[in-house]
Design a protein around this motif. Sequence first.
Motif, short mmCIF file in Angstrom:
data_model
loop_
_atom_site.label_atom_id
_atom_site.label_comp_id
_atom_site.label_asym_id
_atom_site.label_seq_id
_atom_site.Cartn_x
_atom_site.Cartn_y
_atom_site.Cartn_z
N ARG A 152 17.86 -66.39 -18.23
CA ARG A 152 16.87 -66.24 -17.17
C ARG A 152 15.69 -67.16 -17.44
O ARG A 152 15.07 -67.07 -18.48
N GLN A 153 15.39 -68.02 -16.50
CA GLN A 153 14.20 -68.87 -16.47
C GLN A 153 14.12 -69.89 -17.60
O GLN A 153 14.18 -71.06 -17.34
N HIS B 163 24.91 -77.99 -9.71
CA HIS B 163 23.88 -77.43 -10.58
C HIS B 163 23.08 -78.56 -11.20
O HIS B 163 23.63 -79.57 -11.61
N THR B 164 21.77 -78.37 -11.28
CA THR B 164 20.91 -79.33 -11.97
C THR B 164 20.44 -78.68 -13.26
O THR B 164 19.95 -77.55 -13.24
N PHE B 165 20.63 -79.38 -14.37
CA PHE B 165 20.30 -78.83 -15.68
C PHE B 165 19.27 -79.70 -16.40
O PHE B 165 19.23 -80.91 -16.21
N GLN B 166 18.48 -79.05 -17.21
CA GLN B 166 17.59 -79.71 -18.16
C GLN B 166 18.27 -79.53 -19.51
O GLN B 166 18.48 -78.40 -19.96
N PRO C 77 21.85 -83.48 -12.19
CA PRO C 77 23.00 -82.64 -11.82
C PRO C 77 24.12 -82.84 -12.84
O PRO C 77 24.32 -83.96 -13.33
N ALA C 78 24.80 -81.79 -13.18
CA ALA C 78 25.92 -81.86 -14.11
C ALA C 78 27.22 -81.81 -13.32
O ALA C 78 27.32 -81.07 -12.34
N ASN D 265 19.25 -74.18 -16.62
CA ASN D 265 19.60 -74.46 -15.24
C ASN D 265 18.31 -74.49 -14.42
O ASN D 265 17.59 -73.50 -14.38
N VAL D 266 18.00 -75.63 -13.82
CA VAL D 266 16.77 -75.77 -13.03
C VAL D 266 17.09 -75.93 -11.54
O VAL D 266 16.25 -76.39 -10.77
N THR D 267 18.28 -75.52 -11.13
CA THR D 267 18.68 -75.57 -9.73
C THR D 267 17.80 -74.63 -8.91
O THR D 267 17.68 -73.46 -9.25
N PRO D 268 17.16 -75.13 -7.83
CA PRO D 268 16.36 -74.23 -6.99
C PRO D 268 17.21 -73.06 -6.49
O PRO D 268 18.36 -73.24 -6.10
N GLY D 269 16.64 -71.87 -6.53
CA GLY D 269 17.34 -70.68 -6.05
C GLY D 269 18.16 -69.96 -7.11
O GLY D 269 18.69 -68.89 -6.86
N ILE D 270 18.29 -70.55 -8.30
CA ILE D 270 19.04 -69.90 -9.39
C ILE D 270 18.06 -69.20 -10.31
O ILE D 270 17.16 -69.83 -10.85
N SER D 271 18.21 -67.90 -10.47
CA SER D 271 17.35 -67.19 -11.43
C SER D 271 18.14 -66.79 -12.67
O SER D 271 17.57 -66.54 -13.72
N ILE D 272 19.47 -66.72 -12.55
CA ILE D 272 20.33 -66.36 -13.68
C ILE D 272 21.56 -67.27 -13.65
O ILE D 272 22.11 -67.54 -12.60
N TRP D 273 21.95 -67.76 -14.81
CA TRP D 273 23.24 -68.41 -14.96
C TRP D 273 23.79 -67.99 -16.30
O TRP D 273 23.07 -67.42 -17.12
#
Length: 161
Positions: free
Chosen positions: A18-19, A48-51, A78-79, A115-123
């Motif tokens: 989370r976050q 998905h866009t990741f840092q 994006p990965a 995961n820094v994809t907008p709208g994703i709070s959990i992965w």
Amino acid sequence: MPERPSSTRSARRRQNIRQGPAFDSFILDDAATITSIRWLGSGSISPHTFQVGLYENTTENSAFARPLTTPIVETVSPASRTLSTQHPAAWEYQMDFGAGAFLEADTTYWLAIRNVTPGISIWNWYGDSGGSFISRDPAGNDTLGTLTLFFTLESDLAGAT
């Protein structure tokens, strides 16, 4: 290509992230330039866009080893992802590091994925019991967890021709 021994196990668990980023440590047998990273996880939005970052290790002012706050190298992109053939319902993500990052042998480093994809709070980052990982909240506080997270580092070995 250095590979986590646990990445070939059939058992898997998911760690909800989370976050903040999650970190897992590794040590290379040989010095290498890390050029790309693969990991197992799940999520519902594509792409998905990741840092993703590589960090040095520290034990300063802490009861446990942890990553420094500034990465050696970091990328946000994006990965690519494909369905895993070894772990049903899991995705195998991959991200390139371009020219890469040179890492020494026999030194503890940390891989961080967020995961820094907008709208994703959990992965979910898939792992296996045993070992440990760290999650870092947005305030910079580290929490120790008890999984070995699945990932593979792809590299050019130092001195290879």
